[in-house]
Design an enzyme around this catalytic site. Structure first.
Site, PDB file in Angstrom:
ATOM      1  CE  LYS A 176      -2.428 -11.376   8.245  1.00 41.31           C
ATOM      2  NZ  LYS A 176      -3.694 -11.013   7.626  1.00 41.31           N
ATOM      3  CE1 TYR A 212      -7.453  -6.572   3.248  1.00 43.57           C
ATOM      4  CE2 TYR A 212      -6.624  -8.393   4.569  1.00 43.57           C
ATOM      5  CZ  TYR A 212      -6.503  -7.548   3.484  1.00 43.57           C
ATOM      6  OH  TYR A 212      -5.440  -7.684   2.623  1.00 43.57           O
ATOM      7  CE1 TYR A 215      -4.198  -1.661   0.176  1.00 41.48           C
ATOM      8  CE2 TYR A 215      -2.897  -3.257   1.407  1.00 41.48           C
ATOM      9  CZ  TYR A 215      -4.035  -2.923   0.703  1.00 41.48           C
ATOM     10  OH  TYR A 215      -5.021  -3.857   0.531  1.00 41.48           O
ATOM     11  CG  ASP A 240     -10.460 -14.842   6.470  1.00 40.66           C
ATOM     12  OD1 ASP A 240      -9.456 -15.355   7.002  1.00 40.66           O
ATOM     13  OD2 ASP A 240     -10.399 -13.888   5.668  1.00 40.66           O
TER      14      ASP A 240
HETATM   15  C1  LIG Z   1      -4.181 -11.068   6.226  1.00 40.49           C
HETATM   16  C2  LIG Z   1      -5.541 -11.592   5.976  1.00 40.49           C
HETATM   17  C3  LIG Z   1      -5.900 -12.122   4.724  1.00 40.49           C
HETATM   18  C4  LIG Z   1      -4.969 -12.122   3.535  1.00 40.49           C
HETATM   19  O1  LIG Z   1      -3.822 -12.875   3.748  1.00 40.49           O
HETATM   20  P1  LIG Z   1      -2.519 -12.619   2.838  1.00 40.49           P
HETATM   21  O2  LIG Z   1      -1.562 -13.674   3.279  1.00 40.49           O
HETATM   22  O3  LIG Z   1      -2.069 -11.223   3.134  1.00 40.49           O
HETATM   23  O4  LIG Z   1      -2.941 -12.775   1.413  1.00 40.49           O
HETATM   24  C5  LIG Z   1      -7.175 -12.624   4.589  1.00 40.49           C
HETATM   25  N1  LIG Z   1      -8.047 -12.625   5.610  1.00 40.49           N
HETATM   26  C6  LIG Z   1      -7.734 -12.130   6.825  1.00 40.49           C
HETATM   27  C7  LIG Z   1      -8.737 -12.182   7.939  1.00 40.49           C
HETATM   28  C8  LIG Z   1      -6.469 -11.583   7.053  1.00 40.49           C
HETATM   29  O5  LIG Z   1      -6.169 -11.066   8.251  1.00 40.49           O
END
Ligand SMILES: *Cc1c(COP(=O)(O)O)cnc(C)c1O
Length: 443
Positions: A287, A153, A25, A258
């Site tokens: 992550k 997100y 970004y 997610d």
């Molecule tokens: C960071 C994140 C993503 C995206 O993961 P990347 O490895 O950056 O592509 C998707 N969903 C959530 C909840 C996140 O925190």
């Protein structure tokens, strides 16, 4: 730790970076400052000039065991001696098979089928593709849309962007190029809300109305359970999640959780779905999956979803990344999860939570601060107005801490191993920087 660099080398490094390296970004015509880091150990980052910073970011939720951990280092070097990589088409290897089995055994509910990929965004793409393919295979080709929550997100690739918050996400910029999804209001009920909470009843009613009106065209609901991360660092009531699960079942809509940010203990449960006692149909992980060592993600599916997909016209899930199941990444993920589970991680998160509550409490009364909130290993100081990034970053680095705020949010999710004295330095640094911002000093 690594040696520090001579001043001339640091200057050259910064210059090289400014000219060629595009940061997240970031602008290339007016590049933001980037701090050169030459080593990291435990909870400390070492800058090129020899200064050390206490890391309050865990490299975006990932480095839960801290940096340069001997167990994780050993897992990687041992795997490296066997093989760095091999394709996953028609081939398997111990690290991938063991990792898939381990993941299936620890996630909420029964999600026995694990699809490995390279990053969180791709795990979300795969999860959505699974949901679409599932309904297609059942002859319900009208079910192509997603229902998400405002304030969410889910990543930066196009389908993932389409389910991010429509205002703070990039919908306006890419309108016309993004599929148009549906959004329920951001849940207002607080994490602690009881069953008779009025905000909770409103949240559920608003969600139910959206779901009922659109179920015929919905493949899935996608959300971040309990903690909305990069969309606003917002915590909501697990009871809302319980209701979402019930309503998805009632309307035959799949639920994608997610847990890319919340997975592996961050909220005080191994997975945030456990706060609500529910299991999704599809689960995305990333992550902290490798303890912050390498990029790896996973999408897990229930038997019903995987069978549905494989009985359909295509007969297979239509996805296959080149570096799928990379052995180095799988080995370090296995080592990281085993390390986590072998430790009193719940006690550590409880200690982090107490330390963050106590340490950040003084920020609550400061000018310009809207709210301070803490859940598990996540501490948030929400400001009234967006913070000036370069300025607060400088104030924080001067205080020996590394935090990367965004918008109105000054937040931290430290490595789980952080000890009370370092946590004290971290929270004092945050409170101090916020106070200095509020008084208009430190320009
Ligand atoms: C960071 C994140 C993503 C995206 O993961 P990347 O490895 O950056 O592509 C998707 N969903 C959530 C909840 C996140 O925190």
């Amino acid at each position: 730790m690594d040696q520090s660099l001579p001043a001339a080398d640091i200057e050259a490094l910064i210059q090289r970076d400014r000219v060629h390296a595009w940061h997240p970004y970031a602008s290339m015509t007016s590049p933001p400052p980037a701090y050169p880091v030459v080593g990291a150990r435990g909870v400390r980052l070492r800058l090129a000039d020899g200064r050390e910073l206490i890391d309050g970011m865990a490299s975006w939720w990932a480095a839960i065991h801290g940096y340069n951990h001997p167990v994780l280092n050993a897992a990687l070097t041992q795997q490296l001696e066997r093989m760095a990589h091999v394709m996953f088409g028609g081939i398997t290897h111990p690290a991938a098979a063991e990792l898939c089995e381990l993941l299936a055994g620890i996630v909420p509910g029964r999600l026995p089928h694990v699809f490995l990929s390279d990053s969180g965004s791709v795990a979300v793409e795969v999860g959505i593709k699974m949901a679409l393919q599932y309904h297609l295979s059942q002859g319900r080709s009208a079910r192509k849309r997603l229902l998400s929550l405002r304030g969410g997100y889910h990543g930066d690739t196009f389908m993932a962007m389409s389910v991010c918050d429509p205002v703070t996400g990039m919908h306006h910029l890419f309108s016309g190029a993004l599929p148009e999804q549906l959004f329920a209001p951001r849940p207002q009920s607080r994490f602690e809300a009881g069953a008779d909470d009025a905000a909770l009843a409103d949240d559920i009613a608003a969600f139910e109305a959206m779901l009922a009106a659109h179920a015929h065209e919905l493949a899935a609901v996608i959300l971040e359970p309990v903690v909305q991360g990069a969309g606003g660092m917002h915590f909501y009531s697990p009871a809302f999640l319980t209701a979402v699960r019930r309503l998805c079942d009632a309307h035959d809509v799949l639920l994608i959780a997610d847990e890319i940010a919340t997975g592996f203990g961050r909220t005080g449960k191994l997975f945030a779905c456990e706060h609500a006692g529910i299991a999704p149909d599809i689960l995305c992980l990333g992550k902290a999956l490798t303890g912050g060592y390498m990029s790896l993600a996973a999408t897990l599916a229930s038997e019903r979803v995987s069978r549905g997909i494989c009985e359909g016209e295509a007969g297979v899930l239509m996805h296959g990344p080149t570096f799928m199941g990379n052995p180095l990444a799988c080995s370090v993920a296995l080592a990281s999860i085993r390390l986590l589970l072998s430790q009193p991680w719940q006690r550590r998160i409880t200690a982090l939570e107490h330390g963050l509550r106590e340490g950040l409490a003084p920020a609550a009364g400061l000018p310009g601060v809207r709210e301070v909130r803490v859940l598990g290993g996540i501490g948030v100081v929400e400001m009234e107005t967006p913070v000036e990034m370069a300025r607060i970053q400088r104030l924080l680095v001067e205080r020996g801490v590394w935090i990367r705020p965004f918008g109105r949010l000054v937040y931290t999710m430290p490595p789980f191993i952080m000890q009370p004295d370092d946590l004290g330095t971290l929270t004092r640094g945050i409170v101090d920087a916020v106070r200095t911002l509020g008084t208009g000093d430190g320009r």
